[in-house]
Design a protein around this motif. Structure first.
Motif, PDB file in Angstrom:
ATOM      1  N   VAL A   1       1.477  -1.649  -4.895  1.00 38.02           N
ATOM      2  CA  VAL A   1       0.316  -0.786  -5.132  1.00 38.02           C
ATOM      3  C   VAL A   1      -0.536  -1.392  -6.243  1.00 38.02           C
ATOM      4  CG1 VAL A   1       1.406   1.366  -4.375  1.00 38.02           C
ATOM      5  CG2 VAL A   1       1.640   0.642  -6.761  1.00 38.02           C
ATOM      6  N   ARG A   2      -1.745  -0.835  -6.399  1.00 36.93           N
ATOM      7  CA  ARG A   2      -2.615  -1.335  -7.455  1.00 36.93           C
ATOM      8  C   ARG A   2      -2.252  -0.687  -8.788  1.00 36.93           C
ATOM      9  NH1 ARG A   2      -8.300  -2.178  -5.042  1.00 36.93           N
ATOM     10  NH2 ARG A   2      -7.941  -0.027  -4.436  1.00 36.93           N
ATOM     11  N   ASN A   3      -1.935   0.609  -8.737  1.00 31.88           N
ATOM     12  CA  ASN A   3      -1.654   1.349  -9.963  1.00 31.88           C
ATOM     13  C   ASN A   3      -0.320   2.094  -9.815  1.00 31.88           C
ATOM     14  OD1 ASN A   3      -1.573   3.079 -12.112  1.00 31.88           O
ATOM     15  ND2 ASN A   3      -3.655   3.885 -11.831  1.00 31.88           N
TER      16      ASN A   3
ATOM     17  N   ALA B   1      -6.281  10.111  12.879  1.00 37.42           N
ATOM     18  CA  ALA B   1      -6.129   9.767  11.465  1.00 37.42           C
ATOM     19  C   ALA B   1      -5.140  10.736  10.831  1.00 37.42           C
ATOM     20  CB  ALA B   1      -7.472   9.838  10.753  1.00 37.42           C
ATOM     21  N   GLY B   2      -4.949  10.584   9.511  1.00 41.12           N
ATOM     22  CA  GLY B   2      -4.007  11.426   8.783  1.00 41.12           C
ATOM     23  C   GLY B   2      -2.802  10.611   8.367  1.00 41.12           C
ATOM     24  N   GLY B   3      -2.212  10.950   7.234  1.00 43.01           N
ATOM     25  CA  GLY B   3      -1.088  10.179   6.690  1.00 43.01           C
ATOM     26  C   GLY B   3       0.104  10.097   7.634  1.00 43.01           C
TER      27      GLY B   3
ATOM     28  N   GLY C   1       0.834  -1.203   0.000  1.00 43.20           N
ATOM     29  CA  GLY C   1       0.000   0.000   0.000  1.00 43.20           C
ATOM     30  C   GLY C   1       0.862   1.244   0.000  1.00 43.20           C
ATOM     31  N   GLY C   2       0.568   2.146  -0.945  1.00 42.33           N
ATOM     32  CA  GLY C   2       1.332   3.400  -1.051  1.00 42.33           C
ATOM     33  C   GLY C   2       0.391   4.583  -1.125  1.00 42.33           C
ATOM     34  N   GLY C   3      -0.721   4.518  -0.371  1.00 41.71           N
ATOM     35  CA  GLY C   3      -1.731   5.583  -0.381  1.00 41.71           C
ATOM     36  C   GLY C   3      -1.452   6.618   0.699  1.00 41.71           C
ATOM     37  N   THR C   4      -2.523   7.132   1.303  1.00 37.41           N
ATOM     38  CA  THR C   4      -2.409   8.197   2.314  1.00 37.41           C
ATOM     39  C   THR C   4      -1.393   7.817   3.395  1.00 37.41           C
ATOM     40  OG1 THR C   4      -4.729   8.668   1.930  1.00 37.41           O
ATOM     41  CG2 THR C   4      -3.779   9.611   3.919  1.00 37.41           C
ATOM     42  N   VAL C   5      -1.526   6.621   3.936  1.00 35.77           N
ATOM     43  CA  VAL C   5      -0.651   6.188   5.029  1.00 35.77           C
ATOM     44  C   VAL C   5       0.663   5.624   4.471  1.00 35.77           C
ATOM     45  CG1 VAL C   5      -0.427   4.663   7.035  1.00 35.77           C
ATOM     46  CG2 VAL C   5      -2.640   5.702   6.504  1.00 35.77           C
ATOM     47  N   GLY C   6       0.553   4.735   3.474  1.00 32.37           N
ATOM     48  CA  GLY C   6       1.732   4.034   2.962  1.00 32.37           C
ATOM     49  C   GLY C   6       2.803   4.980   2.442  1.00 32.37           C
TER      50      GLY C   6
HETATM   51  N1  LIG Z   1      -5.975   7.352   6.245  1.00 29.21           N
HETATM   52  C1  LIG Z   1      -5.964   7.359   7.579  1.00 29.21           C
HETATM   53  O1  LIG Z   1      -5.915   8.416   8.210  1.00 29.21           O
HETATM   54  C2  LIG Z   1      -5.977   6.065   8.346  1.00 29.21           C
HETATM   55  C3  LIG Z   1      -5.954   6.094   9.750  1.00 29.21           C
HETATM   56  C4  LIG Z   1      -5.921   4.893  10.472  1.00 29.21           C
HETATM   57  C5  LIG Z   1      -5.936   3.696   9.776  1.00 29.21           C
HETATM   58  N2  LIG Z   1      -5.991   3.701   8.411  1.00 29.21           N
HETATM   59  C6  LIG Z   1      -5.998   2.400   7.719  1.00 29.21           C
HETATM   60  O2  LIG Z   1      -4.840   2.313   6.914  1.00 29.21           O
HETATM   61  C7  LIG Z   1      -5.115   1.530   5.762  1.00 29.21           C
HETATM   62  C8  LIG Z   1      -4.741   2.331   4.519  1.00 29.21           C
HETATM   63  O3  LIG Z   1      -5.466   3.528   4.464  1.00 29.21           O
HETATM   64  P1  LIG Z   1      -5.133   4.679   3.409  1.00 29.21           P
HETATM   65  O4  LIG Z   1      -5.956   5.852   3.820  1.00 29.21           O
HETATM   66  O5  LIG Z   1      -3.669   4.852   3.271  1.00 29.21           O
HETATM   67  O6  LIG Z   1      -5.746   4.039   2.062  1.00 29.21           O
HETATM   68  P2  LIG Z   1      -5.506   4.500   0.544  1.00 29.21           P
HETATM   69  O7  LIG Z   1      -6.704   4.103  -0.213  1.00 29.21           O
HETATM   70  O8  LIG Z   1      -5.043   5.914   0.497  1.00 29.21           O
HETATM   71  O9  LIG Z   1      -4.275   3.596   0.073  1.00 29.21           O
HETATM   72  C9  LIG Z   1      -4.387   2.219  -0.207  1.00 29.21           C
HETATM   73  C10 LIG Z   1      -3.135   1.773  -0.961  1.00 29.21           C
HETATM   74  O10 LIG Z   1      -3.172   0.353  -1.085  1.00 29.21           O
HETATM   75  C11 LIG Z   1      -2.990  -0.024  -2.435  1.00 29.21           C
HETATM   76  N3  LIG Z   1      -3.782  -1.219  -2.697  1.00 29.21           N
HETATM   77  C12 LIG Z   1      -5.106  -1.405  -2.457  1.00 29.21           C
HETATM   78  N4  LIG Z   1      -5.485  -2.627  -2.842  1.00 29.21           N
HETATM   79  C13 LIG Z   1      -4.375  -3.232  -3.352  1.00 29.21           C
HETATM   80  C14 LIG Z   1      -4.122  -4.504  -3.937  1.00 29.21           C
HETATM   81  N5  LIG Z   1      -5.099  -5.390  -4.068  1.00 29.21           N
HETATM   82  N6  LIG Z   1      -2.862  -4.782  -4.332  1.00 29.21           N
HETATM   83  C15 LIG Z   1      -1.879  -3.874  -4.196  1.00 29.21           C
HETATM   84  N7  LIG Z   1      -2.049  -2.652  -3.660  1.00 29.21           N
HETATM   85  C16 LIG Z   1      -3.286  -2.341  -3.255  1.00 29.21           C
HETATM   86  C17 LIG Z   1      -3.495   1.155  -3.252  1.00 29.21           C
HETATM   87  O11 LIG Z   1      -2.903   1.142  -4.542  1.00 29.21           O
HETATM   88  C18 LIG Z   1      -3.021   2.331  -2.377  1.00 29.21           C
HETATM   89  O12 LIG Z   1      -1.669   2.618  -2.662  1.00 29.21           O
HETATM   90  C19 LIG Z   1      -6.590   1.153   5.856  1.00 29.21           C
HETATM   91  O13 LIG Z   1      -6.698  -0.125   6.441  1.00 29.21           O
HETATM   92  C20 LIG Z   1      -7.156   2.212   6.790  1.00 29.21           C
HETATM   93  O14 LIG Z   1      -8.292   1.758   7.487  1.00 29.21           O
HETATM   94  C21 LIG Z   1      -5.998   4.848   7.688  1.00 29.21           C
END
Ligand SMILES: NC(=O)c1ccc[n+]([C@@H]2O[C@H](COP(=O)([O-])OP(=O)(O)OC[C@H]3O[C@@H](n4cnc5c(N)ncnc54)[C@H](O)[C@@H]3O)[C@@H](O)[C@H]2O)c1
Ligand SMILES: N[C@@H](CCO)C(=O)O
Ligand code: NA
Length: 442
Positions: free
Chosen positions: A47-49, A308-310, A13-18
């Motif tokens: 990541v997915r994309n 929450a927050g990245g 995962g390389g989204g908000t948190v990753g």
């Molecule tokens: N955002 C927050 O503030 C926060 C706070 C506490 C906990 N969390 C938890 O952290 C986790 C991630 O949250 P986020 O906000 O970063 O999500 P996000 O949607 O921003 O990022 C998800 C990442 O995972 C990758 N991904 C998803 N499915 C995939 C797959 N099948 N194969 C490969 N890569 C895949 C996506 O490409 C993306 O890079 C979640 O479980 C969320 O509940 C988030």
């Protein structure tokens, strides 16, 4: 220069948190190495994309869509993808290949936690999840370690930032629910579909995790009583304010005695409740979280901060990563699982708390007496009665004057209160039951 051996870290995962986990890990590589006694090598980010925009500038070559190959070569796998599948399968794969796992995935833990913990226990792997509850706030480690020698009696948590933001805006600025939700969505707190937050699914998942840890038992998500905040009107918030309370979405986890059997049980529930403005939880504003813990010997403790927050969530992930990496270097059993207390989870009807019942009643003689009689008949003791605003309601085409009555009770059994409210709704004197709110944190 000290030469450290490598601990290989795979990030799913390389989204908000990753993206923030990767940025901080790369930026502070030297510091991590000296804290752990080994270099933490980020071997890749699944990541997915590959072309999605990121919140941090990260080396392109780290990204891959092949999560399974990444997991195979890792000592520690960080799962920040979210969702149930393939996250569950990837974590099982990591555990079975001998890696320790760090996850932020509360939905997965609340749904498949038992399976994942059992798999980890079987092979002696560790599962860390500080980020899954209340983001940056250290609460999992305090429950697992610092309070392991005490007996937790009760937890009251504000564990969902979106709903706290909405309720706070209604309380402080007099916003309507819809306006506050619209701003929460605009600011990125609430999702486009805010159901998980507003209907308290997210808070229920966190309550299930907190209660399981606090009471050393397993509290399935299905047994967490859940009520969201959609029914909370501006009027309810205003009446609460006048009475010296604030409405908060609370996750309440407590030990209690089963009124039917006299045996010890536990309760985990999430609902909007009234809390005195003097209580420390009333001072939790905006999207912040806080967890108030009452333990037998420690007394009351409160953990407060960003839920929450990245970067904030990444802080919790990286703390877990350091623990996992140290264990990898030094060895040892790590954190022990302790979920074997086998306490029954009691239904909502078994809890005892105080209540505020708001009624719209017809303004005529004898109304108060008939209302009071229903409370007495069901064994619910009344603490206060306040008559509020006057209005009118059409009865058989005629406008009849009405008044708002707020009845505050002493501590009562939920089943008795529910029977009282059903009876009140049938009274000729009662035009409608406006709201029934529990009062927490006496
Ligand atoms: N955002 C927050 O503030 C926060 C706070 C506490 C906990 N969390 C938890 O952290 C986790 C991630 O949250 P986020 O906000 O970063 O999500 P996000 O949607 O921003 O990022 C998800 C990442 O995972 C990758 N991904 C998803 N499915 C995939 C797959 N099948 N194969 C490969 N890569 C895949 C996506 O490409 C993306 O890079 C979640 O479980 C969320 O509940 C988030
Ligand atoms: N949607 C969650 C994110 C953190 O789990 C909240 O509002 O608190
Ligand atoms: Na946390």
């Amino acid at each position: 220069m000290i030469e450290y051996r490598n601990v290989r870290v795979a990030l799913l995962g390389g989204g908000t948190v990753g993206a923030q986990v990767a940025r901080l890990l790369l930026e502070h590589q030297e510091e991590f190495a000296s804290r752990v006694g080994a270099s933490l090598e980020l071997t890749g980010i699944a990541v997915r994309n590959l072309d999605s925009p990121r919140s941090a500038d990260l080396p392109k070559e780290l990204f891959t869509t092949d999560a399974e190959s990444l997991i195979l070569g890792a000592d520690i796998v960080i799962e920040v993808m979210g969702g149930l599948e393939p996250a569950r399968s990837y974590i099982l794969q990591a555990i079975n290949s001998g890696a320790d796992v760090v996850t932020a995935n509360k939905a997965l833990l609340a749904t498949h936690g038992t399976e994942l913990f059992e798999a980890a226990e079987r092979v002696g792997a560790q599962l860390y999840f500080e980020a899954a509850v209340a983001g940056a706030i250290p609460i999992i480690r305090p429950l697992r370690e610092s309070l392991a020698g005490d007996r937790v009696k009760r937890i009251m948590g504000i564990v969902n930032g979106t709903t706290n933001y909405i309720l706070d805006k209604m309380d402080v600025e007099g916003s309507t629910f819809d306006d506050a939700l619209a701003v929460a969505t605009e600011l990125g707190y609430a999702e486009a579909d805010p159901t998980a937050d507003v209907d308290a699914f997210d808070a229920a998942q966190k309550a299930s995790i907190l209660a399981s840890l606090a009471f050393h038992t397993t509290i399935p998500l299905e047994s967490v009583h859940r009520e969201g905040i959609r029914e909370i009107s501006g009027k309810t918030v205003e009446l609460a304010k006048k009475a010296g309370y604030v409405v908060k979405l609370l996750a309440v986890c407590e030990r209690l005695t089963d009124p039917a059997t006299g045996e010890e049980g536990v309760s985990a529930r999430v609902y909007p409740a009234l809390i005195s403005r003097e209580h420390p939880l009333a001072a939790v504003h905006k999207a912040n979280n806080a967890v108030f813990v009452e333990a037998e010997a420690a007394g009351s403790l409160m953990f407060y901060g960003a839920g929450a927050g990245g970067p904030e969530t990444a802080s919790a992930i990286l703390g877990d990563l350091v623990s996992a990496a140290r264990r990898h270097v030094i060895g040892g059993p790590g954190l022990g699982a302790s979920t074997h207390a086998n306490l029954p989870v009691l239904p909502i009807s078994a809890i005892t708390t105080r209540y505020h019942v708001t009624l719209s009643v017809f303004d005529r003689p004898g109304v108060l007496a008939s209302v009071a009689e229903e409370f007495a008949k069901h064994g619910v003791s009344v603490e206060l009665v306040e008559q509020g605003t006057f209005g009118s309601e059409a009865v058989s085409g005629e406008a009849a004057p009405t008044a708002t009555l707020v009845i505050g009770t002493h501590a009562a059994l939920e089943s008795d209160l529910a029977a009282t409210v059903s009876a009140l709704a049938q009274l000729d004197a009662v035009s409608s039951v406006v709201s029934v709110l529990r009062v927490e944190g006496a």
